[in-house]
Design a protein around this motif. Structure first.
Motif, PDB file in Angstrom:
ATOM      1  N   LEU A  71      11.075   3.163 -77.219  1.00  0.00           N
ATOM      2  CA  LEU A  71      10.621   1.804 -76.920  1.00  0.00           C
ATOM      3  C   LEU A  71       9.324   1.485 -77.673  1.00  0.00           C
ATOM      4  O   LEU A  71       9.183   0.430 -78.287  1.00  0.00           O
ATOM      5  CB  LEU A  71      10.408   1.666 -75.406  1.00  0.00           C
ATOM      6  CG  LEU A  71       9.894   0.314 -74.917  1.00  0.00           C
ATOM      7  CD1 LEU A  71      10.923  -0.761 -75.189  1.00  0.00           C
ATOM      8  CD2 LEU A  71       9.561   0.357 -73.435  1.00  0.00           C
ATOM      9  N   THR A  72       8.401   2.439 -77.646  1.00  0.00           N
ATOM     10  CA  THR A  72       7.121   2.225 -78.334  1.00  0.00           C
ATOM     11  C   THR A  72       7.347   1.978 -79.828  1.00  0.00           C
ATOM     12  O   THR A  72       6.785   1.043 -80.409  1.00  0.00           O
ATOM     13  CB  THR A  72       6.218   3.458 -78.165  1.00  0.00           C
ATOM     14  OG1 THR A  72       6.266   3.867 -76.803  1.00  0.00           O
ATOM     15  CG2 THR A  72       4.794   3.143 -78.562  1.00  0.00           C
ATOM     16  N   SER A  74       9.998   0.866 -81.322  1.00  0.00           N
ATOM     17  CA  SER A  74      10.647  -0.431 -81.529  1.00  0.00           C
ATOM     18  C   SER A  74       9.642  -1.560 -81.463  1.00  0.00           C
ATOM     19  O   SER A  74       9.669  -2.479 -82.281  1.00  0.00           O
ATOM     20  CB  SER A  74      11.732  -0.664 -80.466  1.00  0.00           C
ATOM     21  OG  SER A  74      12.896   0.005 -80.845  1.00  0.00           O
ATOM     22  N   VAL A  75       8.729  -1.486 -80.478  1.00  0.00           N
ATOM     23  CA  VAL A  75       7.747  -2.559 -80.334  1.00  0.00           C
ATOM     24  C   VAL A  75       6.823  -2.594 -81.545  1.00  0.00           C
ATOM     25  O   VAL A  75       6.523  -3.666 -82.088  1.00  0.00           O
ATOM     26  CB  VAL A  75       6.939  -2.383 -79.024  1.00  0.00           C
ATOM     27  CG1 VAL A  75       5.757  -3.324 -78.992  1.00  0.00           C
ATOM     28  CG2 VAL A  75       7.840  -2.613 -77.830  1.00  0.00           C
ATOM     29  N   GLN A  76       6.390  -1.413 -82.005  1.00  0.00           N
ATOM     30  CA  GLN A  76       5.488  -1.380 -83.161  1.00  0.00           C
ATOM     31  C   GLN A  76       6.156  -1.946 -84.406  1.00  0.00           C
ATOM     32  O   GLN A  76       5.592  -2.774 -85.125  1.00  0.00           O
ATOM     33  CB  GLN A  76       5.039   0.059 -83.433  1.00  0.00           C
ATOM     34  CG  GLN A  76       4.026   0.567 -82.422  1.00  0.00           C
ATOM     35  CD  GLN A  76       3.789   2.063 -82.552  1.00  0.00           C
ATOM     36  OE1 GLN A  76       4.646   2.792 -83.068  1.00  0.00           O
ATOM     37  NE2 GLN A  76       2.648   2.524 -82.074  1.00  0.00           N
ATOM     38  N   ALA A  78       8.698  -3.968 -84.575  1.00  0.00           N
ATOM     39  CA  ALA A  78       8.957  -5.403 -84.424  1.00  0.00           C
ATOM     40  C   ALA A  78       7.681  -6.205 -84.612  1.00  0.00           C
ATOM     41  O   ALA A  78       7.690  -7.256 -85.259  1.00  0.00           O
ATOM     42  CB  ALA A  78       9.564  -5.680 -83.051  1.00  0.00           C
ATOM     43  N   ALA A  79       6.560  -5.696 -84.101  1.00  0.00           N
ATOM     44  CA  ALA A  79       5.306  -6.450 -84.206  1.00  0.00           C
ATOM     45  C   ALA A  79       4.885  -6.580 -85.666  1.00  0.00           C
ATOM     46  O   ALA A  79       4.549  -7.677 -86.139  1.00  0.00           O
ATOM     47  CB  ALA A  79       4.215  -5.761 -83.393  1.00  0.00           C
ATOM     48  N   PHE A 204      10.878 -11.284 -83.653  1.00  0.00           N
ATOM     49  CA  PHE A 204      10.569 -10.088 -82.874  1.00  0.00           C
ATOM     50  C   PHE A 204      11.832  -9.571 -82.179  1.00  0.00           C
ATOM     51  O   PHE A 204      12.165  -8.391 -82.253  1.00  0.00           O
ATOM     52  CB  PHE A 204       9.491 -10.399 -81.841  1.00  0.00           C
ATOM     53  CG  PHE A 204       8.937  -9.195 -81.147  1.00  0.00           C
ATOM     54  CD1 PHE A 204       7.809  -8.566 -81.621  1.00  0.00           C
ATOM     55  CD2 PHE A 204       9.574  -8.680 -80.027  1.00  0.00           C
ATOM     56  CE1 PHE A 204       7.301  -7.439 -80.998  1.00  0.00           C
ATOM     57  CE2 PHE A 204       9.084  -7.549 -79.397  1.00  0.00           C
ATOM     58  CZ  PHE A 204       7.933  -6.935 -79.885  1.00  0.00           C
ATOM     59  N   PHE A 208      13.598  -6.067 -82.819  1.00  0.00           N
ATOM     60  CA  PHE A 208      13.657  -5.178 -81.657  1.00  0.00           C
ATOM     61  C   PHE A 208      15.084  -4.667 -81.440  1.00  0.00           C
ATOM     62  O   PHE A 208      15.302  -3.576 -80.965  1.00  0.00           O
ATOM     63  CB  PHE A 208      13.179  -5.958 -80.428  1.00  0.00           C
ATOM     64  CG  PHE A 208      12.996  -5.114 -79.202  1.00  0.00           C
ATOM     65  CD1 PHE A 208      11.879  -4.312 -79.074  1.00  0.00           C
ATOM     66  CD2 PHE A 208      13.936  -5.130 -78.190  1.00  0.00           C
ATOM     67  CE1 PHE A 208      11.701  -3.522 -77.948  1.00  0.00           C
ATOM     68  CE2 PHE A 208      13.763  -4.338 -77.067  1.00  0.00           C
ATOM     69  CZ  PHE A 208      12.637  -3.538 -76.955  1.00  0.00           C
ATOM     70  N   THR A 223      14.422   4.323 -82.919  1.00  0.00           N
ATOM     71  CA  THR A 223      14.068   3.076 -82.238  1.00  0.00           C
ATOM     72  C   THR A 223      14.969   2.982 -81.008  1.00  0.00           C
ATOM     73  O   THR A 223      15.923   3.746 -80.865  1.00  0.00           O
ATOM     74  CB  THR A 223      14.304   1.863 -83.135  1.00  0.00           C
ATOM     75  OG1 THR A 223      15.678   1.837 -83.485  1.00  0.00           O
ATOM     76  CG2 THR A 223      13.461   1.932 -84.396  1.00  0.00           C
ATOM     77  N   VAL A 251      14.842  -8.365 -71.119  1.00  0.00           N
ATOM     78  CA  VAL A 251      13.731  -8.559 -72.053  1.00  0.00           C
ATOM     79  C   VAL A 251      14.063  -9.636 -73.082  1.00  0.00           C
ATOM     80  O   VAL A 251      13.212 -10.439 -73.444  1.00  0.00           O
ATOM     81  CB  VAL A 251      13.382  -7.224 -72.746  1.00  0.00           C
ATOM     82  CG1 VAL A 251      12.519  -7.476 -73.974  1.00  0.00           C
ATOM     83  CG2 VAL A 251      12.642  -6.322 -71.775  1.00  0.00           C
TER      84      VAL A 251
END
Lengths: 274, 314, 333
Positions: A71-72, A74-76, A78-79, A204, A208, A223, A251
């Motif tokens: 999850l972490t 994927s967020v990084q 995507a950001a 995003f 994601f 991811t 989400v």
């Protein structure tokens, strides 16, 4: 005058309504089913109806370190991809909508290409380029792929808004004493801000969720979608997958709602950019 | 009264100077705006595509298994071997069927959403299309794995209605049937249809919305039957939307390798071959040559769609 | 005295199209100057060059004696009222008006005061908190005007500012604009395709056609002594007389113009005049009746006070006019 116009708007025929309702059910029911499965007590199969209901899988999923690290990542990814896409897509949209120049169509085609061609092509192209150039897989190779197809989402949203924003606003601003940078800050940004926000959120969400390109550009990293793919092919703990799937649906629901409210007066949310 | 000068002095500083320069040379400004995206897409994307194309003209040495960096059309010739050509035909026909089916399912939804839905219903339609569109691709595939499973909801529904034999009969059909829905072509088709359907609905809806309402009213006033109105007024105007949508459904089906891997009967699609050839088999040239197939098909398709004005509906 | 705006051999080409072709103009400080012409005549391009939205392909532009080429709009003490008003939709009315003051870093209290005063000038006091979207067309136009004058520019440019308003509103705005220009003393340059508007408001008018200035003069000069067939035709529906016709009357082969109101229409046979014609159409316009008369193949418009007895369609009439009512044109285009 036909009777269906009496109340001001036309009415759909019954057949058309049924067809549309059936279509909507087809679109929504499978997603709802996931919610039920997240609570099932059955571990080994996809048995329906569930033999019993429990919430214990939420705790199990919460405690899994592999899910958290996926999850972490994927967020990084995507950001950073979204940030890159916002810059590139907005500049490009400004150029394309602000002027007529030779090759303008080529540019818009080039922007659309990464989503018009199947993702697998983008994926394998990048992979073969990496292998030709001896670039090792890393966090940045994933970002490189994601930003490429995120540009179009931002671009579509921005172009739609630029088109709606009268060109004379920029001239009016300059006429009143604002130089290029002041015009951007005081006139352009406030007018396209919500479209950029919507485009950014959709980019995003897109990043994601991406799996096809990512399988080609990620090395050992996982991811969240790659984690899910692994679970789909080689299931380890089905109920945990159910919980993660439900979480992902929830989400994605939020940015869609937000994007809808941000852009509803006028332009379509450029969901086509997926 | 206006004591100030008619022409104010330059503002100086980097921003003032830049701003003046951009105004004096608008073409330079547009060029600079375009540059980052053009460089990115040109180098990263087109560069990679080119690298891929280059690979497809190499071939694998049969004995050593290493890529020979020499120009050859040998790899392309391999595409026409029966086992490979089958895969291409299978994938293209699946893409065509999915495209046609999604157009049929999408038109009523898009039409009702664009024409009749007001306020709340409009929002519902929007969410009903957007939610599946933006939900995780894998979650959607997974949801269908659940739905189609042998012990899953469809089997259960057939049992409840006491028509299980009908399901068995469908599954017994050779080629498209299978052990259970989730291991059959029907299953693959349904999942493809589900996953790419929103891409067909949205452009059609956009195209229908662009038809002025009074045009339809005019047709109704001229005495046209609603169905005739649909055929002679709506359909031609929605057609660019259908073509635009079909670009997505067709292209996405052509390139997908995950759906047939998870829901399917084990017969390969182009995407799967590409994936295994470049991965485990290590035959990047063949994988590259296989990738060129959808590019060529899509190139022709886009060229045709463009001539029909489909890009306006994007 | 330095001209407010001076254009010297200014051209603007878009590819092969010459939107402006070697235009010379001198606009006097404090005057109300109109640029009149059909669409595509180059008048708007001319305005954009003065504002600085566009740059000339060649030629020289001065604003109050200072060179304007290469100077971006934000460094010109010139403001514009746009045809579509171009109000900022994300700002309310008072913020719109105070925009230029904000950029000049005028203290907030002071700029709100000045903006409110400008709104008073255009009779929109109390509308400051509204959004542009909540205003009518006429109100938006006033806001655009207030925004452009709050800064006291040296020159105010107006691009068809009344074009989108209905007739009644347009007439009252014409008077207001003129009064405003007098009280501010600012040079107004006004672009319009409506000859009535140009003639009634401007101190001087430049008539544009095909990227060139056809004639510059006071409204009276333009109306009474058009120098070319285009001006005669475009400004107030003059009769344009062909050289043969003019020769038959004055003995010179020249193009000429004749105002409709200069023609006397009499019942046939009541005059010694040899010119007899037939009335083709007869239009009642209130104060006057407008006649289209066929005179042996030459069509002439005449306007007759409706208080007189006006013959009907199809009737034979005799025409008369003073020879000096025929205005010979210098330009034979």
């Amino acid at each position: 005058m036909r009777s269906d116009k009496v109340d001001g708007g036309p009415r759909a025929s019954l057949g058309l309504k049924f067809a549309a309702a059936g279509g909507l059910a087809f679109l929504l029911v499978p997603l709802l089913i996931i919610f039920v499965y997240a609570f099932t007590t059955e571990e080994k199969s996809f048995q329906w109806p569930p033999p019993g209901l429990t919430t214990k899988w939420f705790a199990v999923a919460w405690a899994r370190a592999d899910i958290w690290s996926a999850l972490t990542l994927s967020v990084q990814v995507a950001a950073i991809s979204t940030a890159l896409a916002l810059i590139l897509g907005t500049l490009c949209a400004a150029a394309v909508s602000g002027s007529k120049f030779f090759g303008r169509e080529v540019v818009s085609l080039l922007v659309i290409l990464p989503i018009a061609l199947p993702g697998i092509i983008t994926g394998i192209s990048l992979r073969s380029a990496f292998s030709l150039l001896d670039i090792p897989f890393s966090f940045w190779t994933i970002v490189l792929g994601h930003a490429t197809f995120c540009i179009v989402v931002v671009y579509n949203n921005a172009v739609a808004r630029f088109r709606r924003t009268s060109g004379s606003l920029v001239e009016a601003s300059m006429d009143l004493g604002a130089d290029g940078f002041q015009t951007f800050r005081h006139v352009i940004l406030p007018n396209i801000g919500t479209a950029l926000l919507a485009g950014g959120m959709l980019a995003f969400a897109l990043s994601f969720d991406e799996v096809i390109v990512t399988t080609f550009t990620a090395g050992q990293q996982q991811t969240l979608p790659l984690w899910m793919l692994e679970e789909l092919i080689r299931p380890r703990q089905r109920p945990v997958t159910n919980v993660v799937a439900m979480f992902v649906v929830l989400v994605t629901f939020l940015p869609i709602l937000a994007a809808y409210y941000l852009t509803r007066d006028g332009d379509n949310v450029a969901g086509m950019g997926k | 009264m206006s004591a100030e000068a008619a022409i104010l002095p330059g503002r100086g500083g980097l921003f003032g100077g830049l701003s003046d320069t951009f105004w004096r040379r608008p073409k330079l400004f547009v060029f600079l705006l375009l540059l980052p995206a053009a460089l990115w897409l040109g180098i990263v994307y087109l560069g990679s595509l080119f690298a891929l194309l280059l690979q497809s003209f190499f071939h694998i040495d049969d004995f050593s298994g290493l890529v020979v960096h020499e120009f050859t059309l040998k790899t392309y010739a391999e595409l026409f071997k029966p086992q490979n050509f089958d895969i291409i035909v299978r994938t293209a026909s699946m893409a065509a069927m999915v495209t046609i089916a999604s157009a049929i399912v999408a038109v009523p939804i898009a039409y009702v959403a664009a024409r009749y839905a007001k306020r709340r219903w409009k929002a519902l339609f929007y969410l009903a299309v957007m939610l599946p569109l933006w939900s995780s691709y894998l979650v959607k595939v997974y949801a269908w794995k659940l739905v189609l499973a042998k012990e899953g909801i469809i089997t259960w529904v057939f049992e409840q209605l006491h028509i299980s034999p009908a399901l068995d009969a469908i599954l017994a059909i050779p080629v498209i049937g299978g052990n259970s829905l989730s291991f059959s072509f029907i299953g693959t088709f349904l999942v493809f249809l589900y996953i790419w359907l929103p891409y067909m609905i949205l452009p059609i809806q956009a195209a229908v919305e662009r038809v002025p309402v009074n045009l339809i009213d005019a047709s109704a006033d001229l005495g046209a039957h609603p169905l005739a109105t649909f055929r002679h007024v709506i359909f031609p105007l929605a057609l660019p939307g259908i073509v635009a949508g079909s670009i997505f459904t067709f292209s996405l089906t052509l390139g997908d390798y995950i759906i047939p891997q998870i829901v399917g009967n084990g017969r390969l699609f182009i995407g799967q071959v590409v994936y295994t050839q470049q991965g485990t088999a290590g035959n990047i040239p063949l994988a590259a040559a296989f990738t060129v197939v959808p590019i060529v098909i899509m190139g022709l398709y886009l060229w045709g769609a463009r001539r029909m004005g489909a890009f306006d509906a994007l | 005295m330095t001209a407010a705006v001076s254009l010297q051999k200014v051209s603007r080409h878009f590819g092969l199209v010459k939107a402006m072709d070697e235009v010379d103009l001198e606009i006097v400080p404090g005057e109300f100057f109109a640029m009149l012409g059909p669409s595509g005549s180059g008048k708007t391009t001319c305005l954009r060059l003065i504002a600085g939205f566009d740059q000339p392909s060649s030629g020289h532009i001065e604003i109050f004696g200072e060179t304007a080429e290469g100077v971006p709009p934000y460094r010109r003490n010139v403001n514009t009222v746009f045809q579509d008003y171009a109000l900022f939709p994300h700002l309310n009315v008072i913020q719109n008006v105070a925009f230029s003051l904000m950029l000049k870093k005028v203290a907030k209290a002071e700029r709100l005061k000045q903006a409110a005063a400008a709104l008073e000038t255009v009779k929109l006091g109390g509308y400051g908190e509204r959004r542009p979207g909540q205003l009518s067309g006429g109100q938006r136009q006033r806001v655009a005007l207030a925004r452009a004058i709050v800064n006291r520019p040296k020159v105010l440019l107006l691009d068809e500012p009344l074009g989108a308003l209905d007739l009644k509103l347009r007439e009252s705005m014409q008077e207001e604009l003129k009064a405003l220009q007098k009280s501010l003393g600012i040079t107004f340059i006004f672009v319009t395709h409506d000859q009535g508007e140009a003639l009634s408001m401007a101190d001087r008018v430049a008539v544009f056609n095909d990227g060139k200035v056809q004639q510059i003069g006071t409204p009276e000069e333009i109306y009474k002594r058009p120098q070319s067939r285009f001006v005669a035709d475009f400004v107030g529906s003059s009769n344009v007389l062909a050289p043969d016709f003019v020769q038959s009357i004055l003995g010179v082969r020249r193009w000429a113009s004749l105002r409709p109101e200069a023609i006397h229409v009499m019942a046939a046979g009541t005059s010694a005049s040899r010119m007899t014609g037939t009335i083709v159409t007869r239009s009642y316009l209130g104060a006057v009746v407008r006649l289209l008369i066929d005179l042996n193949g030459t069509s002439l418009h005449a306007s007759v006070p409706s208080s007189e007895a006006v013959p009907g369609e199809g009737e034979k009439v005799t025409l008369g006019f003073a020879k000096d009512a025929i205005h010979l044109m210098e330009n034979e285009k």
